[in-house]
Each structure stands twice: as C-alpha cells, then as structure tokens.
Design a protein around this motif. Structure first.
Motif, short mmCIF file in Angstrom:
data_model
loop_
_atom_site.label_atom_id
_atom_site.label_comp_id
_atom_site.label_asym_id
_atom_site.label_seq_id
_atom_site.Cartn_x
_atom_site.Cartn_y
_atom_site.Cartn_z
N ARG A 1 0.83 -1.21 0.00
CA ARG A 1 0.00 0.00 0.00
C ARG A 1 0.87 1.27 0.00
O ARG A 1 0.64 2.19 -0.78
N GLU A 2 1.86 1.30 0.86
CA GLU A 2 2.65 2.53 1.04
C GLU A 2 3.81 2.67 0.05
O GLU A 2 4.22 3.79 -0.26
N LEU A 3 4.32 1.54 -0.46
CA LEU A 3 5.49 1.61 -1.33
C LEU A 3 5.16 1.42 -2.80
O LEU A 3 6.01 1.70 -3.66
N SER A 4 3.95 0.94 -3.12
CA SER A 4 3.59 0.78 -4.53
C SER A 4 2.16 1.21 -4.84
O SER A 4 1.72 1.06 -5.98
N GLY A 5 1.44 1.71 -3.84
CA GLY A 5 0.12 2.29 -4.11
C GLY A 5 -1.00 1.30 -4.28
O GLY A 5 -2.09 1.67 -4.76
N GLU A 6 -0.82 0.04 -3.89
CA GLU A 6 -1.89 -0.96 -4.04
C GLU A 6 -3.03 -0.68 -3.07
O GLU A 6 -2.82 -0.28 -1.93
N ARG A 7 -4.26 -0.89 -3.56
CA ARG A 7 -5.44 -0.67 -2.72
C ARG A 7 -6.41 -1.84 -2.72
O ARG A 7 -7.39 -1.84 -1.97
N GLN A 8 -6.17 -2.85 -3.55
CA GLN A 8 -7.12 -3.96 -3.66
C GLN A 8 -6.48 -5.23 -3.09
O GLN A 8 -5.53 -5.78 -3.66
N PHE A 9 -7.04 -5.71 -1.97
CA PHE A 9 -6.48 -6.86 -1.28
C PHE A 9 -7.58 -7.90 -1.01
O PHE A 9 -8.73 -7.55 -0.78
N ASP A 10 -7.17 -9.16 -1.02
CA ASP A 10 -8.02 -10.26 -0.61
C ASP A 10 -7.14 -11.16 0.26
O ASP A 10 -6.55 -12.13 -0.20
N PHE A 11 -7.06 -10.80 1.55
CA PHE A 11 -6.15 -11.45 2.48
C PHE A 11 -6.90 -12.27 3.52
O PHE A 11 -8.04 -11.95 3.87
N VAL A 12 -6.20 -13.28 4.02
CA VAL A 12 -6.71 -14.04 5.16
C VAL A 12 -6.27 -13.32 6.44
O VAL A 12 -5.35 -12.50 6.44
N GLU A 13 -6.96 -13.62 7.54
CA GLU A 13 -6.57 -13.05 8.83
C GLU A 13 -5.75 -14.07 9.60
O GLU A 13 -6.17 -15.21 9.80
N LEU A 14 -4.57 -13.66 10.03
CA LEU A 14 -3.68 -14.52 10.81
C LEU A 14 -3.20 -13.74 12.02
O LEU A 14 -3.13 -12.50 12.00
N SER A 15 -2.83 -14.46 13.07
CA SER A 15 -2.41 -13.80 14.31
C SER A 15 -0.90 -13.68 14.43
O SER A 15 -0.41 -13.12 15.41
N SER A 16 -0.15 -14.17 13.45
CA SER A 16 1.31 -14.16 13.54
C SER A 16 1.84 -12.72 13.60
O SER A 16 1.40 -11.84 12.86
N LYS A 17 2.83 -12.50 14.46
CA LYS A 17 3.38 -11.15 14.67
C LYS A 17 4.87 -11.12 14.38
O LYS A 17 5.55 -12.15 14.40
N LEU A 18 5.38 -9.93 14.13
CA LEU A 18 6.80 -9.76 13.90
C LEU A 18 7.58 -10.06 15.18
O LEU A 18 7.25 -9.54 16.25
N PRO A 19 8.63 -10.87 15.09
CA PRO A 19 9.41 -11.18 16.29
C PRO A 19 10.36 -10.07 16.69
O PRO A 19 10.89 -10.06 17.80
N ALA A 20 10.60 -9.12 15.76
CA ALA A 20 11.50 -8.00 16.03
C ALA A 20 11.12 -6.85 15.11
O ALA A 20 10.27 -7.01 14.21
N ASP A 21 11.71 -5.69 15.32
CA ASP A 21 11.47 -4.56 14.43
C ASP A 21 11.83 -4.95 13.00
O ASP A 21 12.80 -5.69 12.76
N TYR A 22 11.05 -4.46 12.05
CA TYR A 22 11.21 -4.83 10.64
C TYR A 22 11.42 -3.57 9.82
O TYR A 22 10.66 -2.59 9.94
N SER A 23 12.45 -3.56 8.97
CA SER A 23 12.75 -2.38 8.16
C SER A 23 13.13 -2.76 6.74
O SER A 23 13.72 -3.83 6.50
N LEU A 24 12.78 -1.90 5.80
CA LEU A 24 13.19 -2.02 4.41
C LEU A 24 13.94 -0.75 4.01
O LEU A 24 13.51 0.35 4.35
N GLY A 25 15.04 -0.91 3.30
CA GLY A 25 15.81 0.23 2.83
C GLY A 25 15.30 0.77 1.52
O GLY A 25 14.37 0.24 0.92
N ARG A 26 15.94 1.82 1.03
CA ARG A 26 15.48 2.49 -0.20
C ARG A 26 15.62 1.60 -1.43
O ARG A 26 14.88 1.77 -2.40
N GLU A 27 16.56 0.67 -1.41
CA GLU A 27 16.77 -0.19 -2.57
C GLU A 27 15.93 -1.46 -2.53
O GLU A 27 15.99 -2.28 -3.45
N SER A 28 15.16 -1.63 -1.49
CA SER A 28 14.33 -2.83 -1.37
C SER A 28 13.24 -2.86 -2.44
O SER A 28 12.72 -1.81 -2.85
N VAL A 29 12.90 -4.05 -2.90
CA VAL A 29 11.83 -4.24 -3.88
C VAL A 29 10.57 -4.66 -3.12
O VAL A 29 10.56 -5.74 -2.50
#
Length: 346
Positions: A112-140
C-alpha cells in the motif's frame, strides 16, 4: 494470456485492438478522454455463453499495466503484465514496523505505502513480527512482501480481478481434467518424470523465540506409506532421505515452522511428475491450484504451474507449458467489414 506460477510476474497478456478511426491514443499528454494511457490498466474478462442458463458467465482473467505497444495501420498490438510489475521497482524510501506488528498487516502496508496498491483479498492470521522490521530504499516491495508471505506458508499473487491475494495453496484438487466424451482433455498428455527436485523430508530452522536459548527447528517427512517416503525409497532396510533445509529467522514458533515444512513437503512430493496437454479453456483456475488428470491410461495429481488461456473463440488452453500467442493479422476484407459494422451501429 500466459501464466507462470514460478515467475515473479505470473501473468503476461498480448492482445490486438482494432482502431480504424485512430481514436485510441497512448500519448500521456493526450487530451482525448478516450485515451488509453501507458500508466492505465488493461482488464480482460473471459465470457462464455451457457445455453442451459440462457445467459453469459463472465470471469476476469487479467488486470495489469501495458508494457509495450505498436501500431500497424488500423491495428494496435499490446503486451501487458500482471500488477506485480508495479511493485518491482525500488521503494526509494524507508519502511519500518515495530516488533509484534501483525505480519499480514505489514505485508499489506508494504504494498500500500510503497507501490500504491489498494485492492487486497487477504486471510486473517495472528502471527506477529518477532523483532522490528525495516526495508531500505533499494528494497523491492513485491520481493519483500512475498518473502513475508512465504514465511507464513501462504501464496501471494495477483488474481484475474487484479486483487492481491494471499492464500494457503490448495491441498485437494480444485478441478479434474478428463479425457473421452464430455471431458476437457483434447490431446494425448505428455508425462515426464524427474526425481531431481523431489524431497521427502524438510528441515526448517527458524529464529530464537523470546526467552529461549535455541532457535526453532522442525522437520517433517513423508509418511512411511507414501511411495516417495524415506522408507519406500530405501534399500536393504536403510531409509533414503532427500533433504531440503529452509532457514528463516522470521519464523519464531514451532507452529509456523511446522506449517512451512508441511507446505513445502507437499509441493516437493508433487514435482516428480510433469504433465502437459491441450484442453478446453478453464478460465477460473489460478496459478498454484492443485488439479487432477484422469485418462483411460493414467491418473495423477499435479500443481498448475504453467498454462495459457486463449482470448479468442475456438482456441485451446495449454496446460503444463506456456506458448507465445501469435496475434492473428486481420485481412483487409475483414477490417473493412468490421469498419462497416461499426459505422452502421452508430
């Protein structure tokens, strides 16, 4: 339209538009309200007339941007790709989510924030990030989102509607291709056997959970009754283990590791047999669907990896391979007839 389950961009579509009055413009600065801009989407809907229902059934099979075009007199040739291609560039700005953020929400936020997508069909899961998560400027963005989804043992892809979907790969066949009267198989299936990619035991090595001293480690093997199990492939009482090791620090629970191992094992056990044949078009199938092939001589279950859907009547669907769809050049007589029909309909 060609579909490849293993490719980064799963759908590729070629088409030809008849434009006798040259009213379709691709120039981005065109003032024509009917212009088809290079930054717009092409949507393809496969419609079938069902006599028993006395109505048409419409199935969306493609939605994505134009990547190339050429004009040949009254004809416009287009090549389009699935919406994954819109998320294949660099993010060019940082993206961060805190520990314990829901992973499904993080995947949606990346797109949504990095490529502008607005249409999703996702399942709901309770899994959480185990640590802080970051992507750099060169990330795809698409690569990062698919990696997170894979850690959840989910398939991330764009469907024919243009929605970004996340699902568990089907574990039971969603369609059976049959030969003979009333069947959909049109050519003799070609069966290829390849044991080089087959695995019968998967070992998943995850990260270290909070408060633990060792990382998560789970192995799942084919049951002893399976023809490709370590026991069945062994000799003289010695089992034969065909091992694949998956290392993913984002997996921090035994449940996630077990699900990842089981999903991967199911896929690897299907890779011994590859089938290819032509069939009647089945437009509602998705890449990764589990299908069944049943003929008088053979029956097997396979993962739908590569296939082609024709966008004109009277053509066959290819299963197990993709083919370059040659756009048929219209004759001068046909184009004249189409132009006359268009004028008379005004």
């Amino acid at each position: 339209m060609n579909v490849d389950y293993t490719a980064d961009v799963t759908r590729n579509c070629t088409m030809q538009l008849f434009d006798p009055d040259r009213t379709l413009s691709f120039e981005t600065d065109s003032a024509d309200e009917g212009a088809i801009y290079m930054d717009k989407m092409i949507k393809v809907i496969y419609a079938v007339k069902v006599p028993q229902m006395n109505s048409w059934v419409s199935i969306p099979v493609f939605c994505g941007p134009v990547i190339s075009m050429s004009r040949d007199d009254n004809l416009i040739n287009l090549e389009c790709q699935g919406k994954e291609t819109l998320s294949m560039g660099a993010s060019w700005r940082t993206f961060t989510r805190k520990k314990n953020s829901n992973k499904v929400n993080v995947i949606a936020d990346i797109l949504r924030e990095l490529s502008g997508e607005r249409q999703f069909d996702f399942v709901e899961l309770s899994s959480k990030l185990p640590a802080d998560y970051s992507l750099g400027r060169e990330s795809v963005p698409w690569v990062a989102a698919k990696k997170l989804a894979s850690g959840l043992s989910r398939q991330l892809f764009y469907d024919g509607r243009g929605y970004c979907r996340m699902r568990s790969l089907p574990g039971t066949p969603v369609f059976t291709f049959k030969s003979g009267d009333g069947g959909t198989v049109l050519t003799t299936p070609q069966i290829d056997y390849d044991s080089t990619e087959v695995k019968n035991i998967i070992l998943v090595k995850g990260g270290i959970p909070a408060g633990a001293k060792k990382g998560v480690e789970v192995s799942v093997s084919a049951p002893a009754t399976h023809p490709l199990s370590p026991q069945k492939l062994g000799r003289n009482g010695v089992s034969r283990y065909l091992l694949e090791v998956i290392e993913d620090d984002a997996i921090r629970s035994k449940a996630e590791a077990t699900a990842k191992a089981a999903t991967t094992l199911n896929d690897r056990l299907l890779q011994e047999v590859e089938v290819s044949f032509d069939a009647m078009p089945i437009p509602y199938l998705e890449p990764g669907d589990l299908c069944r092939l049943q003929t008088e001589e053979y029956a097997t279950t396979f993962r739908l990896s590569e296939y082609s859907i024709p966008l004109v009547a009277g053509e066959q669907m290819s299963v197990g391979y993709v083919k370059r769809m040659q756009v048929r050049k219209l004759s001068a007589r046909t184009m004249a007839a189409m132009r006359t029909k268009r004028i008379m309909s005004r």
